[in-house]
Design an enzyme around this catalytic site. Sequence first.
Site, mmCIF file in Angstrom:
data_model
loop_
_atom_site.group_PDB
_atom_site.id
_atom_site.type_symbol
_atom_site.label_atom_id
_atom_site.label_comp_id
_atom_site.label_asym_id
_atom_site.label_seq_id
_atom_site.Cartn_x
_atom_site.Cartn_y
_atom_site.Cartn_z
ATOM 1 C CB CYS A 108 26.072 -3.789 21.404
ATOM 2 S SG CYS A 108 24.550 -4.740 21.599
ATOM 3 N NE ARG A 144 21.139 -8.547 10.600
ATOM 4 C CZ ARG A 144 22.092 -8.471 11.517
ATOM 5 N NH1 ARG A 144 22.495 -7.295 11.953
ATOM 6 N NH2 ARG A 144 22.660 -9.574 11.996
ATOM 7 C CG ASP A 149 13.320 -6.838 52.077
ATOM 8 O OD1 ASP A 149 12.622 -7.839 51.840
ATOM 9 O OD2 ASP A 149 13.687 -6.528 53.225
#
Length: 664
Positions: free
Chosen positions: A338, A345, A634
Amino acid sequence: MTPGASARPVCSRSRLWAAALLGSGFMAAQPLSRMLRRLLRSSARSCSSGAPVTQPLPGESARAASEELSRRRQFLREHAAPFSAFLTDSFGRQHSYLRISLTEKCNLRCQYCMPEEGVPLTPKANLLTTEEILTLARLFVKEGIDKIRLTGGEPLIRPDVVDIVAQLQRLEGLRTIGVTTNGINLARLLPQLQKAGLSAINISLDTLVPAKFEFIVRRKGFHKVMEGIHKAIELGYNPVKVNCVVMRGLNEDELLDFAALTEGLPLDVRFIEYMPFDGNKWNFKKMVSYKEMLDTIRQQWPELEKLPEEESSTAKAFKIPGFQGQISFITSMSEHFCGTCNRLRITADGNLKVCLFGNSEVSLRDHLRAGASEQELLRIIGAAVGRKKRQHAGMFSISQMKNRPMILIELFLMFHDSPPANPSISSWDPLHVQGLRPRMRMSFSSQMVTLWKGCRVPQALLLAQQRLGSGCFQRHYTSHADSDANSKCLSPGSWAPAAPSGPQLTSEQLTHVDSEGRAAMVDVGRKPDTERVAVASAVVLLGPVAFKLVQQNQLKKGDALVVAQLAGIQAAKVTSQLIPLCHHVALSHVQVQLELDSTRHAVRIQASCRARGPTGVEMEALTSAAVAALSLYDMCKAVSRDIVLEEIKLISKTGGQRGDFHRA
């Protein structure tokens, strides 16, 4: 003119002419920078055939001519006009590449592209005409677009495709005209297309096995596609790009066969990560990542060489030494590009999309047919480009977003039967500006006409909108808060505060205490049941060591992302047992998405909860995101204690009496 001078190519003459103009008074009549920019583009196009850039005059050495040409090029670069502000977004990306869809129809039914039953097609009257396509193309090229690719559907089934290419060829400044095709009609049309000016070809082919081809595309035609590829090679296209969407369990076993094609043929075989679009039943398990594909090919050809990446390229290119062609990887899902995106488009029905994976669109067709001037169109385009986000939402979020089927990107459903996955996106936008945040509800006849008149939108469009009727419920939209001044027509500052959006009715008192200040549970027994949706997020900064182990799924405890996802889902369902004054809510849906952020060595978590009832589900979404983050901690704490949990926050909530909330 001397005989030697007449032998120079057009590109060299153009630069000489530009240099001569610099010393004349001609520049007073026409802006210097604009002329130089056009000359530079037209000369570059003249040289794109591969002919020598310059021919030495009699008695002039080739080296001297080359040095002179270099000096002229440098001068033109230094004095060229700044790139069009209308095509430059807020992150400085300059959009010089336009993809135009010529049709929504296709003669295949590729599984990754569209649902088997097909898609509802836009009525022909609502599709762009040839003249409208060319009008928009001229406008974009004038502003700096130098590459146009024709797409579909299948562009080669449009009867006037050759004429469109020929008309585009005449646009001054356009360097490249390409087409992306399934190849069924290519062998028959390519000689005419080449003569008209077609300079680049991408052909879709996902398997080298004829029977598998019919399964993937649900039609026959394998041999026609192969004939088209060989016709392109025969006519001198180099490279001929072959696009292959790789799907696990379907064609990942053919990676080596495709790569082997490049040994004797001038092909660029481009392996594309499987991408989610409406109707293609995208599943993360079906996606084969770029790194997995690369490892497979390297096992066969360990000498595989990485090629330099071109500016704004979407592909990571490699070459096997001694092979004529090359292979590339388009990593839209696993490693987005990006940051260097330069593509825009236009869909077949005339909507401008600034991001392939975005669901925000603006109708250029409607403004064009309403008589908008060139400057009005540019303001609309500039506002849309200015709203383009830094990057797309990531593979897990994209898979949940409402977007066009792939076949229609290259008819947006204005009405949805179910609520959109992203609650900040309304299901209907009567002004064809989809994907923007709702600000407030108001009468169209009393407010919107005044607003659009102030922005000088043609009266014809106002009349067309009024015919929708003032009795209908209407939502009006604004652009994102960081849009530039060009978007003022869509974002008048007088409407509402910048954030949060919605009515935002707040209580004067805390709701979980009684009149004496003691903790109390809110009575929701008389409140009406409504559809409630909430989205929350969290970020876990793992550090480089733990991040790498998570990324490669090498933790001794197991797959940390899967465990965290399950923990988030479970936490949402038991929130009322963890938070003392929360009501028990019968959730209809919980979704937890985790996305790796390699730039920060972090995992981004997004939790979405949905229920129908008298109370909201924001606590369920927040608990889900927080417990998913704690579970990730964890799983990784044995590797590193320097793990940080941050940015646990509510992103949005909808359906409550106090109004919707959407964090800016």
